[in-house]
Write an enzyme that holds these catalytic residues in place. Structure first.
Site, PDB file in Angstrom:
ATOM      1  N   SER A  56       0.861  -1.181   0.000  1.00 42.52           N
ATOM      2  CA  SER A  56       0.000   0.000   0.000  1.00 42.52           C
ATOM      3  C   SER A  56       0.890   1.221   0.000  1.00 42.52           C
ATOM      4  CB  SER A  56      -0.891   0.043   1.245  1.00 42.52           C
ATOM      5  OG  SER A  56      -1.981  -0.823   1.129  1.00 42.52           O
ATOM      6  N   GLU A  63      -1.254  18.838  -5.845  1.00 41.51           N
ATOM      7  CA  GLU A  63      -2.538  18.816  -6.554  1.00 41.51           C
ATOM      8  C   GLU A  63      -3.489  17.745  -6.014  1.00 41.51           C
ATOM      9  OE1 GLU A  63       0.489  18.387  -7.881  1.00 41.51           O
ATOM     10  OE2 GLU A  63       0.900  20.278  -8.938  1.00 41.51           O
ATOM     11  N   SER A  64      -3.180  17.043  -4.967  1.00 44.30           N
ATOM     12  CA  SER A  64      -4.012  16.072  -4.229  1.00 44.30           C
ATOM     13  C   SER A  64      -3.223  14.793  -3.925  1.00 44.30           C
ATOM     14  CB  SER A  64      -5.354  15.788  -4.887  1.00 44.30           C
ATOM     15  OG  SER A  64      -6.185  16.944  -4.823  1.00 44.30           O
ATOM     16  N   HIS A  69      -3.113   0.101  -3.769  1.00 39.15           N
ATOM     17  CA  HIS A  69      -3.153  -1.085  -2.910  1.00 39.15           C
ATOM     18  C   HIS A  69      -3.066  -2.288  -3.848  1.00 39.15           C
ATOM     19  CE1 HIS A  69      -4.317   1.590   0.307  1.00 39.15           C
ATOM     20  NE2 HIS A  69      -5.219   2.099  -0.505  1.00 39.15           N
ATOM     21  N   CYS A  84      -6.144  18.273  -8.626  1.00 50.72           N
ATOM     22  CA  CYS A  84      -6.902  19.517  -8.648  1.00 50.72           C
ATOM     23  C   CYS A  84      -6.213  20.489  -9.595  1.00 50.72           C
ATOM     24  CB  CYS A  84      -6.944  20.141  -7.263  1.00 50.72           C
ATOM     25  SG  CYS A  84      -7.649  19.019  -6.065  1.00 50.72           S
TER      26      CYS A  84
END
Lengths: 127, 127
Positions: A56, A63-64, A69, A84
């Protein structure tokens, strides 16, 4: 197209090699490079290897984020690419990582986040 | 219900206070406690404060991850709660954080991840 603050791709990545999906360093490398390929600015990188298998990890970008996973025993990875702003295209990252993981198939769909709000309009110049 | 490896809630959290969404320590505390409320096992926690405002952060759990990106100036946060397995219910985390952020409204929807694969069936005992 609906104005939105962000674009979020949920990608179901299938048909990958066990060894690749179970190699935390390779998975991290592919995810970091996917972010860079899209022109994102990386802020934080955390990856974790599970026992007996699976990885993971998240790449937090200005930008986010990108997240993954993996289920090596199924050749499957659940991947998120959330960006974003107008400068970064999440599909650039998604296409890069699909190649990086040598996926036999990718089922990816884009969801708009923050659709109650308008993105700033670019100024009309020289029209 | 379709068998799936994971359950992924995408929550649009609206009507929150500027100061709360801009306080990286409080945002981290709420997200960590949301994970614990759902009974998740925390593996990694990374949060980042942006200038002039906004917070991004991720809680990597054994069961997948929680992520948040806040727009304090809009009173809005984009939140993800992604869990695998039967033990943890992502809605427990989602409901907790909606209260924690004192949201006026939450638009949350659940998406199933890894639907090509069956989750292990529990053995039928004493039927």
């Amino acid at each position: 197209m609906v104005n939105a603050l962000g674009r979020h791709i949920l990608a179901e990545v299938h048909g990958c090699d066990f060894d690749l999906l179970n190699d935390v360093e390779k998975v991290e490398e592919i995810m970091v490079n996917a972010a860079l390929e899209a022109g994102a600015e990386i802020r934080e990188v955390v990856f974790h290897k599970f026992s007996p298998q699976g990885v993971s990890g998240v790449v937090v970008i200005s930008e986010s984020h990108l997240a993954i996973h993996t289920w090596p025993e199924l050749g499957y990875a659940a991947v998120d690419v959330f960006t974003c702003g107008e400068r970064v295209n999440p599909w650039d990252a998604c296409n890069y990582l699909a190649k990086g993981f040598r996926a036999k198939s990718v089922d990816a769909r884009e969801t708009r986040r923050g659709t109650m709000y308008s993105t700033p309009q670019k100024e009309a110049v020289n029209l």
